[in-house]
Design an enzyme around this catalytic site. Sequence first.
Site, PDB file in Angstrom:
ATOM      1  N   HIS A  31      -0.672  24.825  74.861  1.00  9.48           N
ATOM      2  CA  HIS A  31      -0.444  23.888  75.167  1.00  9.48           C
ATOM      3  C   HIS A  31       0.426  23.003  76.098  1.00  9.48           C
ATOM      4  O   HIS A  31       0.122  23.840  77.745  1.00  9.48           O
ATOM      5  CB  HIS A  31       1.453  24.144  74.085  1.00  9.48           C
ATOM      6  CG  HIS A  31       2.228  25.578  74.628  1.00  9.48           C
ATOM      7  ND1 HIS A  31       2.291  25.527  76.055  1.00  9.48           N
ATOM      8  CD2 HIS A  31       2.018  26.839  74.314  1.00  9.48           C
ATOM      9  CE1 HIS A  31       2.638  27.453  76.389  1.00  9.48           C
ATOM     10  NE2 HIS A  31       2.725  27.661  75.233  1.00  9.48           N
ATOM     11  N   ALA A  32       1.278  21.969  76.443  1.00  6.42           N
ATOM     12  CA  ALA A  32       1.206  21.477  77.846  1.00  6.42           C
ATOM     13  C   ALA A  32       1.835  22.577  78.568  1.00  6.42           C
ATOM     14  O   ALA A  32       1.886  22.021  80.306  1.00  6.42           O
ATOM     15  CB  ALA A  32       2.636  20.691  77.485  1.00  6.42           C
ATOM     16  N   HIS A  34       0.604  25.355  79.007  1.00  5.43           N
ATOM     17  CA  HIS A  34      -1.086  26.130  79.747  1.00  5.43           C
ATOM     18  C   HIS A  34      -1.375  25.369  80.569  1.00  5.43           C
ATOM     19  O   HIS A  34      -1.874  25.547  81.463  1.00  5.43           O
ATOM     20  CB  HIS A  34      -1.477  26.078  77.993  1.00  5.43           C
ATOM     21  CG  HIS A  34      -0.669  27.187  77.872  1.00  5.43           C
ATOM     22  ND1 HIS A  34      -0.309  27.623  76.407  1.00  5.43           N
ATOM     23  CD2 HIS A  34      -1.284  29.271  77.281  1.00  5.43           C
ATOM     24  CE1 HIS A  34      -0.075  28.543  76.322  1.00  5.43           C
ATOM     25  NE2 HIS A  34      -1.104  29.092  76.487  1.00  5.43           N
ATOM     26  N   GLU A 148       6.616  31.370  84.457  1.00  6.42           N
ATOM     27  CA  GLU A 148       7.662  31.539  84.432  1.00  6.42           C
ATOM     28  C   GLU A 148       8.572  32.906  83.585  1.00  6.42           C
ATOM     29  O   GLU A 148       9.247  34.038  83.452  1.00  6.42           O
ATOM     30  CB  GLU A 148       8.600  31.258  85.764  1.00  6.42           C
ATOM     31  CG  GLU A 148       8.297  31.585  87.305  1.00  6.42           C
ATOM     32  CD  GLU A 148       9.009  30.543  87.962  1.00  6.42           C
ATOM     33  OE1 GLU A 148       9.441  29.223  87.587  1.00  6.42           O
ATOM     34  OE2 GLU A 148       7.957  30.980  89.460  1.00  6.42           O
ATOM     35  N   ASP A 150       7.209  34.143  80.548  1.00  6.11           N
ATOM     36  CA  ASP A 150       7.727  35.941  80.992  1.00  6.11           C
ATOM     37  C   ASP A 150       7.770  36.221  82.070  1.00  6.11           C
ATOM     38  O   ASP A 150       6.751  36.765  82.217  1.00  6.11           O
ATOM     39  CB  ASP A 150       5.699  35.449  80.083  1.00  6.11           C
ATOM     40  CG  ASP A 150       6.009  35.188  78.434  1.00  6.11           C
ATOM     41  OD1 ASP A 150       6.113  35.157  78.075  1.00  6.11           O
ATOM     42  OD2 ASP A 150       4.952  34.310  79.142  1.00  6.11           O
ATOM     43  N   LEU A 184       8.134  25.679  75.798  1.00  6.88           N
ATOM     44  CA  LEU A 184       7.380  25.415  74.725  1.00  6.88           C
ATOM     45  C   LEU A 184       6.858  27.588  74.836  1.00  6.88           C
ATOM     46  O   LEU A 184       6.720  28.046  76.044  1.00  6.88           O
ATOM     47  CB  LEU A 184       6.238  24.629  76.452  1.00  6.88           C
ATOM     48  CG  LEU A 184       6.213  23.104  75.815  1.00  6.88           C
ATOM     49  CD1 LEU A 184       5.360  23.238  76.754  1.00  6.88           C
ATOM     50  CD2 LEU A 184       6.430  22.815  74.347  1.00  6.88           C
TER      51      LEU A 184
END
EC number: 6.3.2.1
Length: 527
Positions: A31-32, A34, A148, A150, A184
């Site tokens: 997604h955005a 990544h 960040e 995670d 996200l």
Amino acid sequence: MRQLISPEALRAFRQSVQGSVGFVPTMGALHAGHRSLIERSRQQDDVVIVSIFVNPRQFGPQEDLSRYPQTLDADLALCEAAGVDAVFCPTAEALYPRPSDRSTGVQPPAELIQSLCGRQRPGHFQGVATVVLKLLQLVQPQRAYFGEKDAQQLRVIQRLVEDFNLPIAIVPCPTVREPDGLALSSRNRYLTFEERSQASGLYRALRAAAECFQAGSRDSQELVAAATAVLATTPAVQLEYCDCVDADSLQPLTQIPDRALLAIAARVGTARLIDNLTLQGRRPIIAIDGPAGAGKSTVTKRLAQQLGLLYLDTGAMYRAVTWLVQQQGIDPQDPIVLAELLAQADLQLRSQPAADGSEQLQVLIQGNDVTAAIRTPTVTAQVSAIAALPLVRQFLVEQQRQLGQRGGLVAEGRDIGTHVFPDAELKIFLTATNAERARRRALDLEAQGLTVDLAQLEAEIRDRDRQDSERAIAPLCKAEDAVEVLTDGLSIEAVTDQIIRLYRDRGLGDSSPQATPGQTPSPLSLG
């Protein structure tokens, strides 16, 4: 773009490329968020490698391994559009040829995995650390990019790299959010429409606690209570934990010092979602980047004076190392001798009151006050060559980050906001048109009695911008969250006042521009 399946193919590709390599490990369903990691690597690295691998060893028996989103075709299309050079898509059998009870794994330190998600997901971070170490050994990147969001995973990986002395920079990247604040996540696609509308309560809860912190509360129970009060209005959000922990050790805190991590996890329908915010009690950091000739140095010094912040003179730091190299009489091109010197170097910057009431920077190295010595022609003649050495750059970036832990500073350069202080409270990209920068340079040269050709100056500026943007070390790049300030036709005072207004509008301080009596506006000079 190459799609690589086997570790052997990845090794062959890695051996075939030259230049710096950036690595973005993922589990797919891109997604955005990544894409922002990929774009960050694309800015800084010559070659970008992405991995797509759903790691079975980080999932528990009752978790969503069997239904984790698999969107390989769309993922490959996103990677190709983002300029990725190679995507590594191994099978589980290729990465794990032996069962887990017959293969070597990585055990992270207990202090990092006993709190937060570690309590709820036994074995998870062992699986994460093991697969990341495998991937880093295969890819051998100069930099690896992690989000960040995670935060616990990021800290485990940072410690992994530190403890195994891996020559890899782990680059933390800001969380990318939906307009309503929801972070996200590939697992967001599990949410129903109604669940999605309530899931943003996680971020609202974090913000409520952060506002309580900014209002002066340092009691972790009060902050958690502020967050859980928000979640009481979102019945679809089933809280798993909301904790305040030390941002580095991840140990629980009862009283919050200058910096802490506020982390949250919850079940929303079938999705388990996590999020966090870093609570900063330190004074703000202003990061100013931009091309040569935009006026960075001039404006940065003035900002520091007017806002009562430390001017982090990165140039003085490079000069201090150059002075030390000269004093020791070593060959800076000998990386072993240089590494030994830097390992023993003690570099300090101190702010001292000057006679006119302003703050003056004092530079010490090995206990010697070198504030004046680093400005001598001997140092000036060699500083550019020393600054270009990767070992020196790595050493000084770490020094700058240590100074930044206390906050209360303003720094300028080419990648201050993207690499040195990615968490700076205010990021400015100071720029000017090529014509304006050529005009300023012409004025400087004419003041020295030299004749100039404006067209030639513009061509030289374009060439320097290209070189600065493409250089392997500290390339010029604008942070995604930086505010661009165009300085054409503006005085130093006007640019400084504009940045101070941005500073105050963000609630970072109540300092107002202070004019010196009788002062006339000064033109910007090269920065």
